[in-house]
Motif scaffolding. Structure first.
Motif, mmCIF file in Angstrom:
data_model
loop_
_atom_site.group_PDB
_atom_site.id
_atom_site.type_symbol
_atom_site.label_atom_id
_atom_site.label_comp_id
_atom_site.label_asym_id
_atom_site.label_seq_id
_atom_site.Cartn_x
_atom_site.Cartn_y
_atom_site.Cartn_z
ATOM 1 N N ARG A 130 5.003 -6.326 -1.294
ATOM 2 C CA ARG A 130 3.776 -5.682 -0.803
ATOM 3 C C ARG A 130 2.892 -6.699 -0.085
ATOM 4 N NH1 ARG A 130 0.051 -1.481 -1.619
ATOM 5 N NH2 ARG A 130 -2.113 -2.213 -1.465
ATOM 6 N N ALA A 131 2.768 -7.885 -0.668
ATOM 7 C CA ALA A 131 1.959 -8.930 -0.035
ATOM 8 C C ALA A 131 2.543 -9.309 1.328
ATOM 9 C CB ALA A 131 1.887 -10.155 -0.947
ATOM 10 N N ARG A 132 3.875 -9.365 1.401
ATOM 11 C CA ARG A 132 4.529 -9.686 2.678
ATOM 12 C C ARG A 132 4.295 -8.572 3.693
ATOM 13 N NH1 ARG A 132 6.347 -13.573 6.171
ATOM 14 N NH2 ARG A 132 8.314 -12.968 7.165
ATOM 15 N N SER A 133 4.296 -7.311 3.244
ATOM 16 C CA SER A 133 4.044 -6.182 4.139
ATOM 17 C C SER A 133 2.641 -6.258 4.720
ATOM 18 C CB SER A 133 4.237 -4.855 3.392
ATOM 19 O OG SER A 133 5.564 -4.720 2.923
ATOM 20 N N VAL A 134 1.665 -6.569 3.875
ATOM 21 C CA VAL A 134 0.277 -6.713 4.340
ATOM 22 C C VAL A 134 0.189 -7.840 5.368
ATOM 23 C CG1 VAL A 134 -2.071 -7.333 3.666
ATOM 24 C CG2 VAL A 134 -0.726 -5.783 2.227
ATOM 25 N N GLU A 135 0.865 -8.955 5.066
ATOM 26 C CA GLU A 135 0.863 -10.097 5.983
ATOM 27 C C GLU A 135 1.451 -9.721 7.348
ATOM 28 O OE1 GLU A 135 3.234 -14.340 6.545
ATOM 29 O OE2 GLU A 135 3.309 -13.297 4.620
ATOM 30 N N MET A 136 2.563 -8.969 7.328
ATOM 31 C CA MET A 136 3.218 -8.595 8.588
ATOM 32 C C MET A 136 2.365 -7.605 9.374
ATOM 33 S SD MET A 136 5.826 -10.463 8.832
ATOM 34 C CE MET A 136 6.328 -9.715 10.385
ATOM 35 N N LEU A 137 1.726 -6.652 8.694
ATOM 36 C CA LEU A 137 0.850 -5.705 9.393
ATOM 37 C C LEU A 137 -0.327 -6.434 10.028
ATOM 38 C CD1 LEU A 137 0.809 -2.666 6.924
ATOM 39 C CD2 LEU A 137 1.964 -2.817 9.133
ATOM 40 N N ARG A 138 -0.831 -7.430 9.338
ATOM 41 C CA ARG A 138 -1.927 -8.235 9.914
ATOM 42 C C ARG A 138 -1.417 -8.993 11.142
ATOM 43 N NH1 ARG A 138 -3.238 -10.668 5.688
ATOM 44 N NH2 ARG A 138 -5.075 -9.418 5.142
ATOM 45 N N ARG A 139 -0.210 -9.530 11.045
ATOM 46 C CA ARG A 139 0.351 -10.328 12.137
ATOM 47 C C ARG A 139 0.558 -9.494 13.404
ATOM 48 N NH1 ARG A 139 5.284 -13.926 10.476
ATOM 49 N NH2 ARG A 139 3.593 -15.170 9.608
ATOM 50 N N GLY A 141 -1.268 -6.969 14.252
ATOM 51 C CA GLY A 141 -2.534 -6.462 14.750
ATOM 52 C C GLY A 141 -3.002 -5.136 14.197
ATOM 53 N N ILE A 142 -2.512 -4.737 13.022
ATOM 54 C CA ILE A 142 -2.993 -3.502 12.383
ATOM 55 C C ILE A 142 -4.316 -3.810 11.671
ATOM 56 C CG2 ILE A 142 -2.524 -1.752 10.622
ATOM 57 C CD1 ILE A 142 -0.720 -1.438 12.996
ATOM 58 N N PRO A 143 -5.400 -3.108 11.989
ATOM 59 C CA PRO A 143 -6.681 -3.373 11.319
ATOM 60 C C PRO A 143 -6.635 -2.952 9.851
ATOM 61 C CG PRO A 143 -6.848 -1.443 12.745
ATOM 62 C CD PRO A 143 -5.504 -2.047 13.008
ATOM 63 N N GLN A 144 -7.359 -3.659 9.021
ATOM 64 C CA GLN A 144 -7.439 -3.397 7.580
ATOM 65 C C GLN A 144 -6.043 -3.219 6.956
ATOM 66 O OE1 GLN A 144 -10.136 0.080 7.951
ATOM 67 N NE2 GLN A 144 -11.618 -1.140 6.774
ATOM 68 N N ASP A 146 -4.575 -4.386 4.374
ATOM 69 C CA ASP A 146 -4.486 -4.219 2.924
ATOM 70 C C ASP A 146 -4.733 -2.778 2.499
ATOM 71 O OD1 ASP A 146 -7.038 -4.628 3.929
ATOM 72 O OD2 ASP A 146 -7.829 -5.389 2.026
ATOM 73 N N MET A 147 -5.377 -1.983 3.369
ATOM 74 C CA MET A 147 -5.574 -0.561 3.097
ATOM 75 C C MET A 147 -4.503 0.290 3.788
ATOM 76 S SD MET A 147 -9.728 -0.346 3.495
ATOM 77 C CE MET A 147 -9.707 1.436 3.247
ATOM 78 N N ARG A 148 -4.195 -0.052 5.042
ATOM 79 C CA ARG A 148 -3.241 0.768 5.799
ATOM 80 C C ARG A 148 -1.811 0.628 5.295
ATOM 81 N NH1 ARG A 148 -5.613 3.062 10.295
ATOM 82 N NH2 ARG A 148 -3.995 4.588 9.838
ATOM 83 N N VAL A 149 -1.545 -0.387 4.494
ATOM 84 C CA VAL A 149 -0.195 -0.583 3.961
ATOM 85 C C VAL A 149 0.244 0.603 3.110
ATOM 86 C CG1 VAL A 149 -0.895 -1.778 1.842
ATOM 87 C CG2 VAL A 149 1.303 -2.343 2.918
ATOM 88 N N ASP A 150 -0.718 1.355 2.558
ATOM 89 C CA ASP A 150 -0.390 2.507 1.709
ATOM 90 C C ASP A 150 -0.419 3.828 2.468
ATOM 91 O OD1 ASP A 150 -0.076 0.989 -0.673
ATOM 92 O OD2 ASP A 150 -2.260 0.847 -0.861
ATOM 93 N N ASP A 151 -0.618 3.778 3.791
ATOM 94 C CA ASP A 151 -0.602 4.993 4.596
ATOM 95 C C ASP A 151 0.833 5.405 4.928
ATOM 96 O OD1 ASP A 151 -3.320 5.183 4.602
ATOM 97 O OD2 ASP A 151 -3.600 4.432 6.648
#
Length: 341
Positions: A130-139, A141-144, A146-151
């Motif tokens: 999950r932490a890696r998923s948040v990191e990749m979404l940030r990389r 350019g997905i805003p927020q 840590d929240m959008r990872v559960d969308d």
């Protein structure tokens, strides 16, 4: 001389159907180096996606015959087992598909889908994934993140879904990335953002990229080298500048003529290539482009319809055409002049 990271030699991909054998790819060779982008361009049905599905080992062996050689970092892929290919897919090589909505599962969150690939290849825990998923979404350019990872995918816009697909493809830092028309359904602003993202990620990781498209404008923006496919074969290849500024095959000239120009006269009409792409179930003899070629009659002895032209390559530049260099200079110049007057 260094060995290319990906080397494809005389690749043939033939499908068995009730109507006969479809020669989707028929003797294709190319190389891709790390940190470089190869653009593969051609009309629908030219064999672009089939080629790269073969690299990933995604064709059904029950009705597909593969011949030739595909070497990824020295590893032969055509003879590799499914277990060996599974270890490579998503890890050493990965793919971004054209339709993100169709490629993402509607039943699982974006984070779960990105994390699944990471866990499979690294054995990481759910929390680490999950932490890696948040990191990749940030990389990407997905805003927020840590929240959008559960969308879920339907909660993302088209551009955000494509970014999520890129995050999934890059989660294990693959050394080869295949992008199959990833910007086709996006508006030009989002398209430019995705292109910039891929270039930034390539610069960061030194990834080798194969970019499949029918859009020469996209090729001009992202590719280092270009391979032009027609009827399952390579008809021209070279650097981006060589192919786009001085095409050496009538088909490439036709593709460029069917595109609007941003720098030329605004009243020049587009010149589409007449006819339709060939049937790969019963392809034309000789040069597969000859039924649509404006210059086939200029070649003596009817060679275009009877003899397959070889791909003559010198220092990475070449084309498969029976016209001589002098004929091309004269005829191509006349063709362009006729369009602009």
């Amino acid at each position: 001389m260094s060995t290319p990271f990906l080397s494809v030699r005389d690749l043939k991909v033939h499908f068995s159907t009730e109507d006969g054998v479809v020669k989707a790819v028929d003797g294709l060779s190319f190389d891709v180096e790390k940190g470089q982008t190869l653009g593969i361009v051609g009309e629908s049905g030219s064999g672009k996606s089939v080629t790269n599905m073969a690299v990933l080992g995604l064709h059904d062996p029950r009705n597909t015959r593969l011949d030739g050689e595909i070497l990824l970092d020295g590893k032969e892929l055509i003879t590799a087992s499914e277990r060996e290919l599974e270890k490579l897919r998503g890890n050493k090589m990965s793919m971004i598909f054209q339709d993100a909505l169709a490629s993402l599962s509607p039943y699982h969150t974006i984070g779960a889908q990105i994390g699944e690939t990471y866990r499979k290849h690294t054995g990481a825990s759910r929390g680490a994934a999950r932490a890696r998923s948040v990191e990749m979404l940030r990389r990407v350019g997905i805003p927020q993140p840590d929240m959008r990872v559960d969308d879920y995918p339907h909660q993302f816009s088209g551009g955000m879904r494509q970014r999520a697909m890129i995050a999934m493809a890059l989660v294990c830092d693959p050394e080869l990335l295949i992008a199959d028309e990833p910007t086709t359904a996006l508006d030009v602003t989002v398209q430019a953002q995705i292109m910039d993202l891929l270039k930034d990620l390539q610069q960061e990781f030194g990834t080798a990229i194969i970019f499949i498209t029918h859009d020469l404008g996209v090729i001009a923006d992202i590719a280092d080298d270009v391979l032009v496919m027609y009827g399952g074969r390579c008809v021209e290849r070279g650097t981006k500048e060589e192919v786009l500024r001085a095409p050496d095959h009538p088909y490439t000239l036709g593709l460029l003529g069917s595109m609007p120009s941003l720098t030329g006269p605004v009243d020049v009409p587009l010149s589409p290539i007449p006819g339709s792409p060939p049937s790969l179930l019963n392809p034309p003899s000789g040069c597969r482009f000859h039924p649509r070629c404006a210059f086939a009659e200029k070649v003596a002895g009817g060679l275009c319809s009877s003899e397959r032209p070889g791909l003559k390559v010198l220092d990475g530049r070449g084309s498969a055409c029976h016209l001589t260099a002098d004929q091309k200079r004269e005829l191509f110049t006349e063709h362009v002049a006729a369009r602009t007057h």
